[in-house]
Write an enzyme that holds these catalytic residues in place. Sequence first.
Site, short mmCIF file in Angstrom:
data_model
loop_
_atom_site.label_atom_id
_atom_site.label_comp_id
_atom_site.label_asym_id
_atom_site.label_seq_id
_atom_site.Cartn_x
_atom_site.Cartn_y
_atom_site.Cartn_z
N GLY A 112 0.37 -1.14 -0.29
CA GLY A 112 0.18 0.12 -0.39
C GLY A 112 0.20 1.25 -0.25
O GLY A 112 0.03 2.60 0.19
N ASP A 113 2.08 1.29 -0.21
CA ASP A 113 2.72 2.49 0.08
C ASP A 113 3.54 1.97 -1.09
O ASP A 113 4.31 0.88 -1.55
CB ASP A 113 3.71 2.75 1.13
CG ASP A 113 3.61 3.95 1.25
OD1 ASP A 113 4.14 4.94 0.96
OD2 ASP A 113 3.01 5.05 2.35
N ASP A 114 5.26 3.01 -0.89
CA ASP A 114 6.47 2.52 -1.86
C ASP A 114 6.95 1.43 -1.59
O ASP A 114 7.09 0.80 -1.06
CB ASP A 114 7.35 3.73 -0.72
CG ASP A 114 6.84 5.33 -1.10
OD1 ASP A 114 6.07 5.45 -1.80
OD2 ASP A 114 7.56 6.09 -0.73
#
Length: 451
Positions: A255-257
Amino acid sequence: MWRRSISVVYLPCFAAFLLTALSSAYGYGSSEATCSGIVPLRYRNDKISITDFGGVGDGRTVNTKAFRAAIYRIQHLRRRGGTVLYIPPGVFLTESFSLTSHMTLFLARGAVIKAVQDTWNWPLVGPLPSYGRGRELPGPRYMSFIHGDGLRDVVITGQNGTIDGQGEVWWNMWRSRTLKFTRPNLIELKNSKEIIISNVIFQNSPFWNIHPVYCSDVVIHHVTILAPQDSPNTDGIDPDSSNNVCIEDSYISTGDDLVAIKSGWDEYGIAFGRPSSNITIRRITGSSPYAGIAIGSETSGGIKNIVAEHISLSNMGIGVNIKTNIGRGGYIKNIKISNVYVENAKYGIKIAGDTGDHPDAYYNPNALPVVKGIHINNVWGVNVQNAGSIQGLKGSPFTGICLSEINLHGSLNSYRTWKCSDVIGTSLKVSPWPCSELRTTGGLYSCSSTF
Protein backbone atom coordinates in the site's frame (compact mmCIF):
# COMPACT_ATOMS: atom_id res chain seq x y z
CA MET A 1 16.28 -32.67 21.04
CA TRP A 2 15.36 -32.17 17.36
CA ARG A 3 19.01 -31.82 16.39
CA ARG A 4 19.71 -35.34 17.63
CA SER A 5 16.48 -37.14 16.90
CA ILE A 6 16.51 -36.53 13.14
CA SER A 7 20.23 -36.97 12.64
CA VAL A 8 19.92 -40.48 11.15
CA VAL A 9 17.10 -40.10 8.62
CA TYR A 10 15.93 -36.52 8.17
CA LEU A 11 18.94 -34.33 8.73
CA PRO A 12 20.67 -35.10 5.39
CA CYS A 13 17.46 -34.21 3.57
CA PHE A 14 17.11 -30.97 5.54
CA ALA A 15 20.78 -30.16 5.03
CA ALA A 16 20.29 -30.52 1.26
CA PHE A 17 17.31 -28.18 1.39
CA LEU A 18 19.29 -25.74 3.51
CA LEU A 19 22.28 -25.79 1.19
CA THR A 20 20.04 -25.17 -1.83
CA ALA A 21 18.26 -22.29 -0.10
CA LEU A 22 21.50 -20.72 1.07
CA SER A 23 23.01 -21.04 -2.39
CA SER A 24 20.04 -19.09 -3.73
CA ALA A 25 20.27 -16.65 -0.83
CA TYR A 26 23.84 -15.77 -1.69
CA GLY A 27 23.19 -15.52 -5.43
CA TYR A 28 25.20 -18.61 -6.41
CA GLY A 29 24.29 -20.35 -9.65
CA SER A 30 23.19 -17.15 -11.42
CA SER A 31 24.89 -15.52 -14.39
CA GLU A 32 23.14 -12.17 -13.87
CA ALA A 33 24.90 -9.27 -12.23
CA THR A 34 24.49 -9.41 -8.48
CA CYS A 35 25.68 -7.58 -5.40
CA SER A 36 24.69 -10.37 -3.01
CA GLY A 37 28.32 -11.37 -2.46
CA ILE A 38 28.90 -8.42 -0.14
CA VAL A 39 27.96 -10.72 2.75
CA PRO A 40 30.03 -13.93 2.91
CA LEU A 41 28.47 -17.38 2.96
CA ARG A 42 28.60 -19.18 6.31
CA TYR A 43 27.38 -22.72 6.72
CA ARG A 44 26.06 -23.57 10.19
CA ASN A 45 26.50 -27.09 11.52
CA ASP A 46 24.38 -26.58 14.62
CA LYS A 47 20.63 -26.91 13.97
CA ILE A 48 17.68 -26.81 16.31
CA SER A 49 13.92 -26.75 15.77
CA ILE A 50 11.31 -24.53 17.38
CA THR A 51 9.48 -27.76 18.33
CA ASP A 52 12.41 -28.69 20.59
CA PHE A 53 11.35 -25.79 22.80
CA GLY A 54 7.64 -26.56 22.91
CA GLY A 55 6.62 -24.82 19.69
CA VAL A 56 3.24 -25.92 18.32
CA GLY A 57 2.21 -24.98 14.80
CA ASP A 58 -1.55 -25.28 15.16
CA GLY A 59 -2.36 -21.61 14.56
CA ARG A 60 -3.82 -21.25 18.07
CA THR A 61 -1.02 -21.89 20.55
CA VAL A 62 1.02 -18.78 21.37
CA ASN A 63 4.69 -19.73 20.91
CA THR A 64 6.41 -16.68 22.37
CA LYS A 65 8.16 -18.68 25.10
CA ALA A 66 9.39 -21.21 22.56
CA PHE A 67 10.90 -18.56 20.28
CA ARG A 68 12.54 -16.70 23.14
CA ALA A 69 13.91 -19.92 24.68
CA ALA A 70 15.35 -21.11 21.37
CA ILE A 71 17.02 -17.78 20.69
CA TYR A 72 18.31 -17.63 24.25
CA ARG A 73 19.95 -21.01 23.68
CA ILE A 74 21.61 -19.75 20.48
CA GLN A 75 22.82 -16.60 22.19
CA HIS A 76 24.30 -18.23 25.25
CA LEU A 77 25.69 -21.53 23.94
CA ARG A 78 27.46 -19.76 21.07
CA ARG A 79 28.06 -22.77 18.87
CA ARG A 80 30.99 -22.41 16.50
CA GLY A 81 29.71 -20.94 13.23
CA GLY A 82 26.30 -20.14 14.70
CA THR A 83 23.00 -22.01 14.74
CA VAL A 84 20.03 -22.62 12.44
CA LEU A 85 16.61 -22.24 14.07
CA TYR A 86 14.32 -24.40 11.91
CA ILE A 87 10.60 -23.61 11.64
CA PRO A 88 8.75 -26.67 10.26
CA PRO A 89 5.47 -26.56 8.31
CA GLY A 90 2.64 -25.19 10.43
CA VAL A 91 1.30 -21.90 11.69
CA PHE A 92 3.29 -20.64 14.69
CA LEU A 93 1.49 -17.82 16.44
CA THR A 94 3.72 -15.59 18.58
CA GLU A 95 4.22 -12.20 20.14
CA SER A 96 7.16 -10.08 19.01
CA PHE A 97 10.64 -11.47 19.60
CA SER A 98 14.28 -10.45 19.15
CA LEU A 99 16.94 -12.25 17.13
CA THR A 100 20.55 -12.72 18.16
CA SER A 101 23.88 -12.75 16.34
CA HIS A 102 25.23 -15.75 14.40
CA MET A 103 21.85 -17.31 13.72
CA THR A 104 19.75 -18.37 10.75
CA LEU A 105 15.97 -18.27 11.02
CA PHE A 106 14.94 -20.92 8.47
CA LEU A 107 11.28 -21.25 7.45
CA ALA A 108 10.38 -24.50 5.72
CA ARG A 109 7.86 -24.59 2.90
CA GLY A 110 4.47 -24.27 4.55
CA ALA A 111 5.87 -22.67 7.71
CA VAL A 112 4.14 -19.50 8.90
CA ILE A 113 5.28 -17.25 11.76
CA LYS A 114 2.20 -15.21 12.56
CA ALA A 115 1.88 -12.20 14.86
CA VAL A 116 -0.70 -12.16 17.61
CA GLN A 117 -3.29 -9.40 17.43
CA ASP A 118 -3.08 -8.39 21.08
CA THR A 119 -2.11 -4.74 20.68
CA TRP A 120 -2.61 -3.93 24.37
CA ASN A 121 0.44 -5.88 25.52
CA TRP A 122 2.68 -5.09 22.58
CA PRO A 123 6.09 -3.91 23.91
CA LEU A 124 7.40 -0.41 23.32
CA VAL A 125 10.86 0.76 22.26
CA GLY A 126 12.36 4.23 22.24
CA PRO A 127 12.24 6.51 19.20
CA LEU A 128 15.08 6.35 16.71
CA PRO A 129 17.54 9.17 17.46
CA SER A 130 17.52 10.27 13.81
CA TYR A 131 13.73 10.74 14.04
CA GLY A 132 13.41 12.18 17.55
CA ARG A 133 9.99 10.61 18.08
CA GLY A 134 7.78 7.93 16.63
CA ARG A 135 7.20 8.41 12.91
CA GLU A 136 3.44 8.63 13.34
CA LEU A 137 3.02 9.93 16.87
CA PRO A 138 5.22 11.57 19.52
CA GLY A 139 6.88 9.35 22.09
CA PRO A 140 8.06 5.74 21.83
CA ARG A 141 7.18 3.17 19.16
CA TYR A 142 5.68 -0.27 19.20
CA MET A 143 8.53 -2.77 18.81
CA SER A 144 8.78 -4.47 15.43
CA PHE A 145 7.35 -7.99 15.21
CA ILE A 146 10.83 -9.43 14.59
CA HIS A 147 13.53 -7.21 16.06
CA GLY A 148 17.29 -7.03 16.35
CA ASP A 149 19.74 -4.47 17.75
CA GLY A 150 23.52 -4.57 17.60
CA LEU A 151 23.62 -7.88 15.74
CA ARG A 152 26.11 -9.47 13.38
CA ASP A 153 25.80 -12.38 10.97
CA VAL A 154 22.03 -12.91 10.85
CA VAL A 155 20.16 -14.78 8.10
CA ILE A 156 16.39 -14.98 7.60
CA THR A 157 15.71 -17.47 4.82
CA GLY A 158 14.02 -20.74 3.94
CA GLN A 159 11.81 -22.38 1.35
CA ASN A 160 9.44 -19.44 0.89
CA GLY A 161 7.80 -19.79 4.26
CA THR A 162 5.74 -16.83 5.45
CA ILE A 163 6.08 -14.14 8.11
CA ASP A 164 2.61 -12.65 8.62
CA GLY A 165 2.14 -9.47 10.64
CA GLN A 166 -1.69 -9.70 10.71
CA GLY A 167 -1.68 -5.95 10.23
CA GLU A 168 -5.37 -5.28 9.72
CA VAL A 169 -6.03 -4.57 13.40
CA TRP A 170 -3.27 -1.92 13.27
CA TRP A 171 -4.50 -0.45 9.97
CA ASN A 172 -7.97 -0.07 11.46
CA MET A 173 -6.55 1.69 14.52
CA TRP A 174 -4.76 4.09 12.18
CA ARG A 175 -7.93 4.69 10.18
CA SER A 176 -10.00 5.31 13.33
CA ARG A 177 -7.24 7.47 14.87
CA THR A 178 -7.10 5.33 17.99
CA LEU A 179 -3.36 4.58 17.83
CA LYS A 180 -1.40 5.48 20.96
CA PHE A 181 2.04 5.10 19.43
CA THR A 182 3.66 4.46 16.05
CA ARG A 183 2.73 1.08 14.58
CA PRO A 184 5.30 -1.76 14.61
CA ASN A 185 7.35 -2.66 11.55
CA LEU A 186 7.29 -6.29 10.49
CA ILE A 187 11.10 -6.57 10.73
CA GLU A 188 13.51 -3.94 12.05
CA LEU A 189 17.22 -4.57 12.39
CA LYS A 190 19.13 -1.74 14.03
CA ASN A 191 22.88 -1.10 14.44
CA SER A 192 23.56 -4.43 12.76
CA LYS A 193 25.79 -5.79 10.00
CA GLU A 194 26.23 -8.84 7.78
CA ILE A 195 22.52 -9.44 7.30
CA ILE A 196 20.86 -11.64 4.68
CA ILE A 197 17.10 -11.85 4.11
CA SER A 198 15.97 -14.14 1.29
CA ASN A 199 13.44 -16.72 0.10
CA VAL A 200 10.71 -15.68 2.53
CA ILE A 201 7.21 -14.23 2.00
CA PHE A 202 6.41 -11.19 4.14
CA GLN A 203 2.78 -10.16 4.34
CA ASN A 204 0.33 -7.89 6.13
CA SER A 205 2.85 -5.74 7.98
CA PRO A 206 1.30 -3.31 10.45
CA PHE A 207 3.63 -0.54 9.15
CA TRP A 208 6.88 -0.73 7.12
CA ASN A 209 7.84 -4.29 6.15
CA ILE A 210 11.65 -4.56 6.25
CA HIS A 211 13.52 -1.70 7.95
CA PRO A 212 17.31 -1.96 8.27
CA VAL A 213 18.33 1.18 10.17
CA TYR A 214 21.94 2.18 11.07
CA CYS A 215 23.05 -1.05 9.37
CA SER A 216 25.82 -2.04 6.98
CA ASP A 217 26.40 -4.98 4.66
CA VAL A 218 22.79 -5.98 4.12
CA VAL A 219 21.49 -8.30 1.37
CA ILE A 220 17.75 -8.62 0.72
CA HIS A 221 16.73 -10.67 -2.29
CA HIS A 222 14.38 -13.33 -3.60
CA VAL A 223 11.70 -12.11 -1.21
CA THR A 224 7.99 -11.54 -1.77
CA ILE A 225 6.30 -8.71 0.12
CA LEU A 226 2.51 -8.44 0.08
CA ALA A 227 -0.09 -6.12 1.58
CA PRO A 228 -3.43 -4.80 0.32
CA GLN A 229 -3.20 -1.69 -1.85
CA ASP A 230 -5.26 0.26 0.69
CA SER A 231 -3.11 -0.74 3.68
CA PRO A 232 -1.58 2.46 5.10
CA ASN A 233 2.22 2.99 5.09
CA THR A 234 3.11 -0.61 4.31
CA ASP A 235 6.39 0.25 2.56
CA GLY A 236 8.22 -2.78 1.22
CA ILE A 237 11.92 -2.27 1.98
CA ASP A 238 13.22 0.90 3.66
CA PRO A 239 17.01 1.12 4.09
CA ASP A 240 17.48 3.93 6.59
CA SER A 241 20.83 5.59 7.44
CA SER A 242 22.47 2.41 6.20
CA ASN A 243 25.32 1.64 3.82
CA ASN A 244 26.36 -1.24 1.56
CA VAL A 245 22.85 -2.53 0.94
CA CYS A 246 21.89 -4.92 -1.87
CA ILE A 247 18.21 -5.37 -2.83
CA GLU A 248 17.57 -7.73 -5.73
CA ASP A 249 15.21 -10.16 -7.45
CA SER A 250 12.05 -9.53 -5.45
CA TYR A 251 8.33 -9.00 -5.98
CA ILE A 252 6.63 -6.32 -3.88
CA SER A 253 2.95 -5.33 -3.89
CA THR A 254 1.94 -3.10 -0.99
CA GLY A 255 0.00 0.00 0.00
CA ASP A 256 2.99 2.36 -0.12
CA ASP A 257 6.45 2.76 -1.69
CA LEU A 258 7.99 -0.53 -2.80
CA VAL A 259 11.55 0.52 -1.92
CA ALA A 260 12.18 3.81 -0.10
CA ILE A 261 15.64 4.99 0.96
CA LYS A 262 15.67 7.19 4.06
CA SER A 263 18.18 8.88 6.40
CA GLY A 264 16.50 10.71 9.25
CA TRP A 265 13.92 13.39 9.85
CA ASP A 266 14.59 17.14 9.96
CA GLU A 267 16.61 18.50 12.90
CA TYR A 268 17.02 15.03 14.44
CA GLY A 269 18.38 13.52 11.26
CA ILE A 270 20.69 16.49 10.73
CA ALA A 271 22.08 16.14 14.26
CA PHE A 272 22.48 12.36 13.98
CA GLY A 273 24.22 12.81 10.66
CA ARG A 274 24.31 9.27 9.31
CA PRO A 275 23.71 8.98 5.55
CA SER A 276 22.38 6.14 3.46
CA SER A 277 24.98 5.26 0.84
CA ASN A 278 26.17 2.60 -1.57
CA ILE A 279 22.79 0.99 -2.15
CA THR A 280 21.97 -1.17 -5.18
CA ILE A 281 18.39 -2.01 -6.19
CA ARG A 282 18.08 -4.44 -9.07
CA ARG A 283 15.37 -6.55 -10.73
CA ILE A 284 12.42 -5.48 -8.62
CA THR A 285 8.87 -6.12 -9.87
CA GLY A 286 5.72 -4.84 -8.26
CA SER A 287 2.73 -2.53 -7.94
CA SER A 288 1.58 0.14 -5.52
CA PRO A 289 -0.64 3.23 -5.37
CA TYR A 290 2.54 5.12 -4.40
CA ALA A 291 6.10 4.87 -5.76
CA GLY A 292 8.12 2.01 -7.16
CA ILE A 293 11.59 3.37 -6.40
CA ALA A 294 11.57 6.20 -3.85
CA ILE A 295 14.19 8.31 -2.15
CA GLY A 296 12.90 10.20 0.87
CA SER A 297 11.19 12.07 2.05
CA GLU A 298 13.22 11.60 5.25
CA THR A 299 16.63 12.59 3.84
CA SER A 300 18.23 14.70 6.58
CA GLY A 301 21.32 12.56 7.09
CA GLY A 302 22.06 12.56 3.37
CA ILE A 303 21.60 9.97 0.62
CA LYS A 304 24.29 9.22 -1.96
CA ASN A 305 25.67 6.63 -4.34
CA ILE A 306 22.43 4.85 -5.24
CA VAL A 307 21.99 2.54 -8.24
CA ALA A 308 18.56 1.22 -9.29
CA GLU A 309 18.18 -0.78 -12.49
CA HIS A 310 15.98 -3.29 -14.27
CA ILE A 311 12.77 -2.30 -12.48
CA SER A 312 9.36 -3.46 -13.76
CA LEU A 313 6.28 -1.70 -12.39
CA SER A 314 2.55 -1.83 -13.07
CA ASN A 315 -0.51 -0.08 -11.65
CA MET A 316 1.56 2.56 -9.90
CA GLY A 317 1.08 5.97 -8.41
CA ILE A 318 4.60 7.02 -9.45
CA GLY A 319 7.35 5.10 -11.17
CA VAL A 320 10.38 6.93 -9.73
CA ASN A 321 9.91 9.42 -6.90
CA ILE A 322 12.68 11.49 -5.32
CA LYS A 323 11.21 13.60 -2.52
CA THR A 324 12.39 15.98 0.18
CA ASN A 325 11.29 19.20 1.86
CA ILE A 326 12.38 22.39 3.53
CA GLY A 327 13.74 21.68 7.02
CA ARG A 328 15.28 18.43 5.87
CA GLY A 329 18.77 19.74 5.19
CA GLY A 330 21.09 16.96 4.07
CA TYR A 331 21.57 16.02 0.46
CA ILE A 332 20.55 13.64 -2.31
CA LYS A 333 23.37 13.10 -4.78
CA ASN A 334 24.91 10.67 -7.23
CA ILE A 335 21.71 8.77 -8.00
CA LYS A 336 21.64 6.51 -11.08
CA ILE A 337 18.38 4.91 -12.18
CA SER A 338 18.11 2.98 -15.43
CA ASN A 339 16.10 0.38 -17.34
CA VAL A 340 12.71 1.03 -15.79
CA TYR A 341 9.41 -0.17 -17.28
CA VAL A 342 6.22 1.46 -15.99
CA GLU A 343 2.69 0.52 -17.04
CA ASN A 344 -0.47 2.28 -15.84
CA ALA A 345 0.84 5.07 -13.63
CA LYS A 346 -0.22 8.56 -12.61
CA TYR A 347 3.35 9.85 -12.92
CA GLY A 348 6.36 8.40 -14.64
CA ILE A 349 8.99 10.45 -12.81
CA LYS A 350 8.54 12.89 -9.94
CA ILE A 351 11.26 14.85 -8.14
CA ALA A 352 9.86 17.20 -5.51
CA GLY A 353 11.07 19.56 -2.81
CA ASP A 354 7.72 19.96 -1.05
CA THR A 355 6.92 16.45 0.18
CA GLY A 356 6.51 15.11 3.70
CA ASP A 357 5.61 16.40 7.14
CA HIS A 358 7.76 17.54 10.06
CA PRO A 359 8.30 15.94 13.49
CA ASP A 360 7.51 19.12 15.40
CA ALA A 361 7.58 22.91 15.20
CA TYR A 362 11.32 23.10 15.93
CA TYR A 363 12.60 22.23 12.47
CA ASN A 364 14.68 24.89 10.73
CA PRO A 365 12.87 26.16 7.60
CA ASN A 366 16.22 27.49 6.34
CA ALA A 367 17.74 23.97 6.36
CA LEU A 368 17.35 23.33 2.65
CA PRO A 369 18.35 20.02 1.07
CA VAL A 370 20.90 19.86 -1.74
CA VAL A 371 19.76 17.73 -4.66
CA LYS A 372 22.29 17.17 -7.45
CA GLY A 373 23.60 14.53 -9.79
CA ILE A 374 20.35 12.68 -10.54
CA HIS A 375 20.75 10.51 -13.65
CA ILE A 376 17.72 8.68 -15.05
CA ASN A 377 18.14 6.64 -18.22
CA ASN A 378 16.15 4.23 -20.37
CA VAL A 379 12.65 4.52 -18.92
CA TRP A 380 9.70 3.19 -20.92
CA GLY A 381 6.16 3.98 -19.83
CA VAL A 382 2.77 2.82 -21.12
CA ASN A 383 -0.51 4.48 -20.07
CA VAL A 384 1.30 7.10 -17.99
CA GLN A 385 -1.05 9.98 -17.19
CA ASN A 386 1.63 12.58 -16.38
CA ALA A 387 5.09 12.26 -17.88
CA GLY A 388 7.06 14.00 -15.15
CA SER A 389 7.37 16.75 -12.61
CA ILE A 390 10.60 18.22 -11.24
CA GLN A 391 9.94 20.92 -8.65
CA GLY A 392 13.05 22.19 -6.87
CA LEU A 393 13.38 24.80 -4.12
CA LYS A 394 13.84 28.50 -4.77
CA GLY A 395 16.71 28.79 -2.34
CA SER A 396 18.24 25.48 -3.38
CA PRO A 397 17.50 24.54 -7.00
CA PHE A 398 18.01 20.94 -8.04
CA THR A 399 21.09 20.71 -10.26
CA GLY A 400 22.77 18.14 -12.45
CA ILE A 401 19.47 16.52 -13.41
CA CYS A 402 20.14 14.28 -16.40
CA LEU A 403 17.38 12.51 -18.33
CA SER A 404 18.12 10.31 -21.34
CA GLU A 405 16.36 7.70 -23.46
CA ILE A 406 12.98 8.24 -21.79
CA ASN A 407 9.66 7.45 -23.50
CA LEU A 408 6.50 7.91 -21.47
CA HIS A 409 3.40 7.11 -23.51
CA GLY A 410 0.05 8.30 -22.26
CA SER A 411 -3.58 7.40 -22.78
CA LEU A 412 -6.07 9.63 -24.56
CA ASN A 413 -6.96 11.46 -21.33
CA SER A 414 -3.41 11.83 -20.06
CA TYR A 415 -1.52 15.06 -19.43
CA ARG A 416 1.80 14.13 -20.95
CA THR A 417 3.85 17.32 -20.63
CA TRP A 418 6.53 17.95 -18.03
CA LYS A 419 6.30 20.46 -15.18
CA CYS A 420 9.54 21.98 -13.91
CA SER A 421 10.71 24.79 -11.65
CA ASP A 422 13.98 25.63 -9.90
CA VAL A 423 15.87 22.91 -11.72
CA ILE A 424 19.01 22.86 -13.87
CA GLY A 425 19.85 19.91 -16.05
CA THR A 426 20.09 18.29 -19.45
CA SER A 427 18.16 15.78 -21.50
CA LEU A 428 18.66 13.51 -24.48
CA LYS A 429 15.99 11.60 -26.42
CA VAL A 430 13.16 12.32 -24.01
CA SER A 431 9.52 11.96 -25.08
CA PRO A 432 7.29 13.81 -24.49
CA TRP A 433 9.53 16.84 -25.00
CA PRO A 434 10.90 17.90 -21.59
CA CYS A 435 10.59 21.32 -19.98
CA SER A 436 12.87 24.15 -21.09
CA GLU A 437 15.11 23.85 -18.02
CA LEU A 438 16.20 20.43 -19.27
CA ARG A 439 16.70 21.27 -22.96
CA THR A 440 20.17 22.77 -22.74
CA THR A 441 22.73 21.21 -25.05
CA GLY A 442 26.02 21.80 -23.26
CA GLY A 443 25.80 18.71 -21.10
CA LEU A 444 24.25 16.21 -23.48
CA TYR A 445 27.42 14.16 -23.85
CA SER A 446 27.96 13.93 -20.13
CA CYS A 447 24.27 13.07 -19.70
CA SER A 448 24.34 10.14 -22.10
CA SER A 449 27.82 8.96 -21.15
CA THR A 450 26.92 8.62 -17.48
CA PHE A 451 25.46 5.23 -18.33
